[in-house]
Design an enzyme around this catalytic site. Sequence first.
Site, short mmCIF file in Angstrom:
data_model
loop_
_atom_site.label_atom_id
_atom_site.label_comp_id
_atom_site.label_asym_id
_atom_site.label_seq_id
_atom_site.Cartn_x
_atom_site.Cartn_y
_atom_site.Cartn_z
N ASN A 107 0.78 -1.30 -0.10
CA ASN A 107 -0.06 -0.08 -0.01
C ASN A 107 0.97 1.22 0.03
OD1 ASN A 107 -1.78 2.04 0.39
ND2 ASN A 107 -2.82 1.03 2.34
N ARG B 255 -2.48 -2.02 -3.83
CA ARG B 255 -3.75 -1.17 -3.66
C ARG B 255 -3.54 0.11 -4.26
NH1 ARG B 255 -5.06 3.09 0.95
NH2 ARG B 255 -7.30 3.30 0.24
N HIS C 229 -12.68 2.92 -0.58
CA HIS C 229 -12.98 1.89 0.57
C HIS C 229 -13.52 0.57 -0.05
CE1 HIS C 229 -13.06 5.18 3.95
NE2 HIS C 229 -11.76 4.79 3.68
N HIS D 167 -17.92 1.89 6.98
CA HIS D 167 -16.51 1.93 7.38
C HIS D 167 -16.24 3.23 7.87
CE1 HIS D 167 -12.38 0.96 5.92
NE2 HIS D 167 -12.24 2.26 6.47
N ARG E 42 -11.92 15.34 7.28
CA ARG E 42 -12.72 15.81 6.16
C ARG E 42 -14.02 15.99 6.38
NH1 ARG E 42 -10.96 10.77 3.19
NH2 ARG E 42 -9.17 10.81 2.94
N ASN F 204 -14.22 -0.23 17.31
CA ASN F 204 -14.03 0.19 18.69
C ASN F 204 -14.86 0.80 19.68
OD1 ASN F 204 -11.38 -1.58 18.83
ND2 ASN F 204 -10.87 0.03 17.15
N GLU G 265 -8.44 -5.16 4.81
CA GLU G 265 -8.07 -4.94 3.32
C GLU G 265 -7.10 -5.77 2.87
OE1 GLU G 265 -8.65 -0.71 5.00
OE2 GLU G 265 -9.49 -0.40 2.78
P1 ADP Z 1 -7.27 4.59 8.77
O1 ADP Z 1 -8.68 5.36 8.23
O2 ADP Z 1 -6.30 5.47 9.01
O3 ADP Z 1 -7.21 3.39 8.43
P2 ADP Z 1 -8.48 3.69 11.07
O4 ADP Z 1 -9.68 2.53 10.59
O5 ADP Z 1 -7.32 2.80 11.84
O6 ADP Z 1 -7.96 4.59 10.50
O7 ADP Z 1 -9.20 4.13 12.29
C1 ADP Z 1 -8.46 5.01 12.92
C2 ADP Z 1 -9.52 5.76 14.10
O8 ADP Z 1 -10.13 4.61 14.97
C3 ADP Z 1 -8.83 6.91 15.08
O9 ADP Z 1 -8.66 7.99 14.49
C4 ADP Z 1 -9.61 6.84 16.22
O10 ADP Z 1 -10.77 7.80 16.14
C5 ADP Z 1 -10.45 5.24 16.02
N1 ADP Z 1 -10.11 4.45 16.98
C6 ADP Z 1 -9.18 3.44 17.14
N2 ADP Z 1 -9.07 3.16 18.29
C7 ADP Z 1 -10.18 3.24 18.99
C8 ADP Z 1 -10.86 2.94 20.38
N3 ADP Z 1 -10.35 1.91 21.02
N4 ADP Z 1 -11.85 3.74 20.56
C9 ADP Z 1 -12.41 4.44 19.99
N5 ADP Z 1 -11.83 4.95 18.59
C10 ADP Z 1 -10.90 4.42 18.13
#
Ligand code: ADP
Length: 400
Positions: free
Chosen positions: A11, A93, A182, A210, A243, A336, A386
């Site tokens: 990626n 990717r 995505h 997502h 964004r 999460n 992914e």
């Molecule tokens: P990316 O779009 O960079 O791939 P991710 O899918 O890894 O992002 O998501 C990142 C975001 O997930 C973080 O900015 C945060 O807001 C959220 N996040 C990660 N872990 C937790 C958690 N334990 N509780 C709440 N939000 C979380």
Amino acid sequence: MTSATRVLVLNSGSSSVKYQLLDMRDGSRLAVGLVERIGEGASRLAHTPAGGAPRERTAPVAGHEAALGAVAEELAADGLGLDSPELAAIGHRVVHGGLRFTEPTVVTDEVLAEVERLVPVAPLHNPANIVGIRTARALRPDLPQVAVFDTAFHTTMPEYAARYAIDVETADAHRIRRYGFHGTSHAYVSRETARLLGRDPSEVNVIVLHLGNGASASAVAGGRCVDTSMGLTPLEGLVMGTRSGDVDPAVTFHLRRVAGMSVDEIDELLNRRSGLVGLCGDNDMREIRRRIDGGDERARLAFDVYVHRLKKYIGAYCAVLGRVDALAFTAGVGENAAPVREAAVEGLEGLGLAVDAELNAVRSGGPRLISPAGARVAVAVVPTDEELEIARQAYSLVNR
Ligand code: ADP
């Protein structure tokens, strides 16, 4: 057919390369890592072999070629070198595949030229993806390089969902339409959701949310995407980390004419200084929840704007699909943040949507249902993957 069983997934971003080496016999990771801050003097390399200790070092990495060289060295140190006959393909990717690329595609000169022609609609992403592919090809010219496009899953959207209601000639001349992004995640998660329900993807209608730093929703009918929230670029749709998502397009004219901002400044404002960060200064949902718990009003408002937009898309996609079997939450926030999931379906009982507080509070890395027993619509948390999806698509293409 190939007897080789490994796929390297790359990626490539403008200043980073993330990679995973997968064993396709069971989808397990043999190594994962990343090179970041490429071309910035002190680049960081982090590499973790399966079952081994993570290794990290800082070194100057001038460009993508040097970055891939470093990746190759790290892999070789674990006996997983890129010259291994076990390597079946390299999966890349690629963010924008336009209308042409509806499937994973083995890279040829002609394919690369077409990806290059799409740079004007994906100026931030496609150039880095192209450099990554070129570099990997030079390293292993004999190996199939497979491009897996973020837009591909959305090419099944009906024309009326993909069209903006603007002058057709102007739109077509500049390839302005809704492409969606995505897609690899939406494809994987909608399929895994069907599996969680014990049903074939062709039988179920799923809304996928997502919610990562970038965020998008999709409506998937019988395994095919029929609508998605991102558009010409990843700026449209949900409120994201930085964004804005949907705004009245006239906001941009106003910023230009009345606030005197340049087009580049507006681009930067809407892509990097808006969304959660614009509303409250933080884009990490964990920090926002902590601030809300401490009584912070701006964090509360940011959360409420985020959730309100989510609800509107859930409602819209219930209407688009007619019958909804499942709503799936995925990515960093979706997997999460239990309070986001709870708030997003609160008050939507009329649409058959509800979460069970106890199930929603369970922390687990696996797919799980969080709706109450007997609910009309299954609400689920389905972790996305992914890299595994890219590897699977690349591997099945070279094994046809
Ligand atoms: P990316 O779009 O960079 O791939 P991710 O899918 O890894 O992002 O998501 C990142 C975001 O997930 C973080 O900015 C945060 O807001 C959220 N996040 C990660 N872990 C937790 C958690 N334990 N509780 C709440 N939000 C979380």
